[in-house]
Enzyme design. Structure first.
Site, mmCIF file in Angstrom:
data_model
loop_
_atom_site.group_PDB
_atom_site.id
_atom_site.type_symbol
_atom_site.label_atom_id
_atom_site.label_comp_id
_atom_site.label_asym_id
_atom_site.label_seq_id
_atom_site.Cartn_x
_atom_site.Cartn_y
_atom_site.Cartn_z
ATOM 1 N N SER A 190 5.056 -7.061 3.353
ATOM 2 C CA SER A 190 5.598 -7.438 4.661
ATOM 3 C C SER A 190 6.415 -8.731 4.540
ATOM 4 O O SER A 190 6.193 -9.544 3.632
ATOM 5 C CB SER A 190 4.442 -7.643 5.638
ATOM 6 O OG SER A 190 3.570 -8.623 5.116
ATOM 7 N N PHE A 245 0.805 -1.228 0.000
ATOM 8 C CA PHE A 245 0.000 0.000 0.000
ATOM 9 C C PHE A 245 0.835 1.274 0.000
ATOM 10 O O PHE A 245 0.340 2.341 -0.366
ATOM 11 C CB PHE A 245 -0.939 0.008 1.229
ATOM 12 C CG PHE A 245 -0.269 0.409 2.514
ATOM 13 C CD1 PHE A 245 -0.040 1.746 2.811
ATOM 14 C CD2 PHE A 245 0.159 -0.540 3.436
ATOM 15 C CE1 PHE A 245 0.594 2.127 3.992
ATOM 16 C CE2 PHE A 245 0.798 -0.171 4.607
ATOM 17 C CZ PHE A 245 1.017 1.167 4.878
ATOM 18 N N CYS A 273 9.693 1.489 3.664
ATOM 19 C CA CYS A 273 10.565 0.375 4.051
ATOM 20 C C CYS A 273 11.994 0.863 4.298
ATOM 21 O O CYS A 273 12.810 0.135 4.841
ATOM 22 C CB CYS A 273 10.555 -0.709 2.987
ATOM 23 S SG CYS A 273 11.294 -0.140 1.472
ATOM 24 N N LYS A 283 -0.928 -6.482 -9.902
ATOM 25 C CA LYS A 283 -1.972 -6.622 -8.864
ATOM 26 C C LYS A 283 -1.629 -5.647 -7.732
ATOM 27 O O LYS A 283 -0.751 -5.893 -6.918
ATOM 28 C CB LYS A 283 -1.990 -8.064 -8.323
ATOM 29 C CG LYS A 283 -3.280 -8.521 -7.730
ATOM 30 C CD LYS A 283 -3.680 -8.131 -6.343
ATOM 31 C CE LYS A 283 -2.820 -8.302 -5.146
ATOM 32 N NZ LYS A 283 -3.291 -7.383 -4.060
ATOM 33 N N GLU A 307 -5.080 -3.819 -2.360
ATOM 34 C CA GLU A 307 -6.514 -3.502 -2.316
ATOM 35 C C GLU A 307 -6.793 -2.242 -1.492
ATOM 36 O O GLU A 307 -7.864 -1.659 -1.581
ATOM 37 C CB GLU A 307 -7.308 -4.705 -1.774
ATOM 38 C CG GLU A 307 -7.076 -5.055 -0.301
ATOM 39 C CD GLU A 307 -5.792 -5.844 -0.048
ATOM 40 O OE1 GLU A 307 -4.924 -5.893 -0.937
ATOM 41 O OE2 GLU A 307 -5.659 -6.382 1.073
ATOM 42 N N GLU A 352 8.730 -4.422 13.199
ATOM 43 C CA GLU A 352 8.576 -3.282 12.290
ATOM 44 C C GLU A 352 7.326 -2.514 12.719
ATOM 45 O O GLU A 352 6.218 -3.046 12.670
ATOM 46 C CB GLU A 352 8.413 -3.781 10.851
ATOM 47 C CG GLU A 352 8.237 -2.656 9.870
ATOM 48 C CD GLU A 352 8.061 -3.121 8.427
ATOM 49 O OE1 GLU A 352 7.361 -4.128 8.200
ATOM 50 O OE2 GLU A 352 8.636 -2.476 7.538
HETATM 51 P P1 NAD Z 1 1.279 -6.751 2.867
HETATM 52 O O1 NAD Z 1 2.286 -7.833 2.944
HETATM 53 O O2 NAD Z 1 0.146 -6.766 3.834
HETATM 54 O O3 NAD Z 1 0.603 -6.725 1.405
HETATM 55 C C1 NAD Z 1 1.358 -6.694 0.228
HETATM 56 C C2 NAD Z 1 0.566 -7.336 -0.909
HETATM 57 O O4 NAD Z 1 0.321 -8.711 -0.592
HETATM 58 C C3 NAD Z 1 -0.796 -6.703 -1.164
HETATM 59 O O5 NAD Z 1 -0.989 -6.601 -2.554
HETATM 60 C C4 NAD Z 1 -1.783 -7.676 -0.531
HETATM 61 O O6 NAD Z 1 -3.016 -7.728 -1.230
HETATM 62 C C5 NAD Z 1 -1.065 -9.008 -0.627
HETATM 63 N N1 NAD Z 1 -1.322 -9.884 0.533
HETATM 64 C C6 NAD Z 1 -1.507 -9.499 1.823
HETATM 65 N N2 NAD Z 1 -1.650 -10.584 2.618
HETATM 66 C C7 NAD Z 1 -1.550 -11.668 1.827
HETATM 67 C C8 NAD Z 1 -1.608 -13.077 2.060
HETATM 68 N N3 NAD Z 1 -1.807 -13.567 3.282
HETATM 69 N N4 NAD Z 1 -1.459 -13.900 0.999
HETATM 70 C C9 NAD Z 1 -1.248 -13.420 -0.250
HETATM 71 N N5 NAD Z 1 -1.187 -12.090 -0.526
HETATM 72 C C10 NAD Z 1 -1.332 -11.221 0.490
HETATM 73 O O7 NAD Z 1 2.089 -5.370 2.943
HETATM 74 P P2 NAD Z 1 1.511 -3.899 3.097
HETATM 75 O O8 NAD Z 1 0.971 -3.713 4.473
HETATM 76 O O9 NAD Z 1 0.640 -3.563 1.947
HETATM 77 O O10 NAD Z 1 2.858 -3.031 2.919
HETATM 78 C C11 NAD Z 1 3.709 -2.697 3.989
HETATM 79 C C12 NAD Z 1 4.882 -3.638 4.066
HETATM 80 O O11 NAD Z 1 5.611 -3.624 2.837
HETATM 81 C C13 NAD Z 1 5.888 -3.230 5.136
HETATM 82 O O12 NAD Z 1 6.310 -4.375 5.805
HETATM 83 C C14 NAD Z 1 7.022 -2.607 4.335
HETATM 84 O O13 NAD Z 1 8.292 -2.653 4.975
HETATM 85 C C15 NAD Z 1 7.000 -3.447 3.107
HETATM 86 N N6 NAD Z 1 7.660 -2.782 1.993
HETATM 87 C C16 NAD Z 1 8.886 -3.226 1.621
HETATM 88 C C17 NAD Z 1 9.561 -2.598 0.595
HETATM 89 C C18 NAD Z 1 10.928 -3.054 0.183
HETATM 90 O O14 NAD Z 1 11.414 -2.579 -0.834
HETATM 91 N N7 NAD Z 1 11.571 -3.940 0.906
HETATM 92 C C19 NAD Z 1 8.977 -1.505 -0.073
HETATM 93 C C20 NAD Z 1 7.711 -1.089 0.335
HETATM 94 C C21 NAD Z 1 7.060 -1.738 1.371
#
Ligand code: NAD
Length: 491
Positions: free
Chosen positions: A228, A151, A283, A175, A178, A384
């Protein structure tokens, strides 16, 4: 309320809509749109994969110079519509307009970099490895590739991958999260105008069901994930088990170390920007600030003053320096973590829980918070937080600081502030992290560099952006050829 459409096979298509989820402005909790989630979205994924598969043969056989031409068009459209895209990012994601504009600048830089693919995709050629025999390597596309994004950077993150994937001859599916799906719909209203054959790039919405459909679909050959660490690890294992090439970027817990010989005025400003930029939802945001020896003298007061003066509010309003966090659940989780730190003995230097933001009383706001001296064994030192919370700690030596950093599970970034070259050299050599800053906070690397990450911050091998992306989105073929001189006489 409008249901966001998918973009499949060159046209906007309505999703099956059994499970509509609201897209909410985090500054006032007003619903902006709705997006389809749930099991039905797996049908959308299947349709998108069919379209991308059907487009693959023609697209992969299109000369690379032709494949980058739509990227030049995209670059112009992005420049023209940058403000509108940035406004959409702020509306659904909460960051300030200048942060959203910065995000779009980084997206555009990746398009520019991918325009260099005709040069970057060239490979090695060895003439006469033996008499009359040449050997060379060619790079060919993988097939249908997809990215699943988080997000916090709805406009930038897909650009770490898709411009390179397309330029390398793959077809693609995006994708988005959401929570922030509107930015990609706006982007696809530009993509729709490009001279791209239908099916070459597609957009599907949804959450874990559509992610899973991509991870397991036999026609999808490569997955790029950012999110994450828990989900990144799962994505890496699942997609690899289904025979796909995977890169999965995860979470972080980023430290900044301040030595007594640092320029304290500059350091204070940069540290505050690094911790509270995008409300800590980056991140690469700094989370733990470690002062070494006498560096804490005066610094803790300066940092508290600077943090407390940061203006929190709706990101489209003038003068606002920090927006809300993404959801009420996120706000609650962060506030609970602050309370946990205090219960465990941390001292709140400033406590930003539940600030009053006039006109936005319902918003998910947390003002800058500083917790000092969280006990070493506390979960808060490893979790985090992903919010505007600084953990300020004091340590005796650089060695102790490096040991503390290296004992953590993440390895996304680490920074040092000092005027000592030898301390800087030691730090960059010994710290186990994929991005290092010396006297500067780390922003997303420029497009010519890979977005690195170590330990639980990254699962995979090749990263996004630049040359790594070219390698990720191609498979190599080594050809050895013999053409004896006298053969021509035989034909
Ligand atoms: P998230 O892991 O909740 O979601 C990321 C994506 O995965 C979304 O598109 C979501 O729909 C999907 N998703 C969520 N749960 C899922 C599941 N159980 N099974 C399959 N798909 C699933 O992450 P978020 O809250 O949207 O973003 C924040 C996180 O992203 C933080 O931990 C941040 O550090 C990390 N991040 C990392 C970087 C990097 O470059 N390392 C960059 C940006 C964000």
């Amino acid at each position: 309320m409008p249901l966001l459409s998918n973009f499949i096979n060159g046209s906007w298509q309505k999703s099956l809509e059994h499970n509509r989820v609201p897209v909410v402005n985090p500054a006032n909790l007003e619903t902006l749109a709705e997006v389809a989630c749930g099991q039905e979205t797996t049908v959308d994924v299947d349709n998108a994969v069919k379209a991308a598969s059907a487009a693959l043969n023609d697209w992969s056989n299109t000369p690379v110079m032709e494949r980058v031409k739509p990227l030049y068009q995209l670059r112009s459209l992005l420049e023209e519509h940058k403000n509108a895209l940035a406004e959409t990012i702020t509306l659904e994601c909460g960051k300030t307009l200048s942060e959203s504009l910065g995000e779009m600048t980084r997206a555009i830089e990746n398009v520019e970099m991918a325009c260099a693919t005709p040069a970057l995709i060239q490979s090695e050629f060895s003439e006469d490895i033996a008499s009359g025999i040449d050997e060379f390597m060619i790079r060919q596309p993988l097939g249908v590739a997809a990215c699943i994004s988080p997000f916090n950077f709805p406009g930038m993150i897909p650009f770490w991958f898709f411009p390179y994937a397309l330029a390398c001859g793959n077809t693609y599916i995006i994708k988005p999260s959401e929570k922030v799906p509107m930015t990609m719909n706006k982007l696809f209203s530009l993509i729709e105008q490009l001279d791209l054959p239908k099916g070459v790039i597609n957009l599907v919405h949804g959450s874990k069901e559509s992610t899973n459909a991509l991870l397991t679909h036999p026609e999808v050959k490569a997955i790029s994930f950012v999110g994450s660490s828990e989900v990144a690890k799962y994505v890496y294992a699942t997609a690899a088990a289904h025979g796909k090439r995977v890169q999965a970027q995860g979470g972080a817990k980023n430290p900044i170390v301040v030595l007594p010989d640092a320029d304290m005025e500059m350091t204070t400003k940069i540290v505050v920007d690094s911790v509270y930029g995008c409300a800590g939802q980056r991140c690469l945001a700094a989370s733990t600030i470690i002062t070494v020896g006498g560096a804490s003298k005066g610094f803790r007061e300066a940092i508290a003053d600077s943090a407390a003066s940061r203006v929190t509010g709706f990101g489209l309003d003038q003068g606002v320096e920090m927006g809300p966090v993404i959801t009420p659940e996120s706000k609650q989780r962060i506030e609970n973590l602050i309370q946990q730190g205090i219960n465990e003995g941390a001292k709140p230097l400033i406590d930003g829980r539940s600030p009053r933001v006039a006109g936005y009383e319902k918003g998910n706001f947390i003002a800058p918070t500083i917790l000092e001296n969280i006990p070493r064994g506390s979960e808060l030192n490893t979790t985090e937080i992903f919010g505007p919370v600084m953990n300020l700690m004091h340590i005796k030596s650089v060695d102790e600081a490096i040991n503390f950093i290296n004992s953590g599970r993440y390895g996304n970034m680490a920074c040092l502030f000092t005027s000592s070259g030898s301390s800087a050299r030691k730090f960059r050599k010994e710290v186990k992290a994929g991005n290092i800053g010396i006297n500067i906070g780390v922003a997303a690397p420029m497009a010519q560099f890979p977005f690195s990450g170590w330990k639980d911050s990254f699962y995979g091998d090749l990263h996004g952006q630049g040359r790594h992306a070219i390698e990720f989105f191609t498979q190599t073929k080594v050809v050895v050829e013999r053409w004896p001189k006298d053969w021509s006489r035989k034909f």
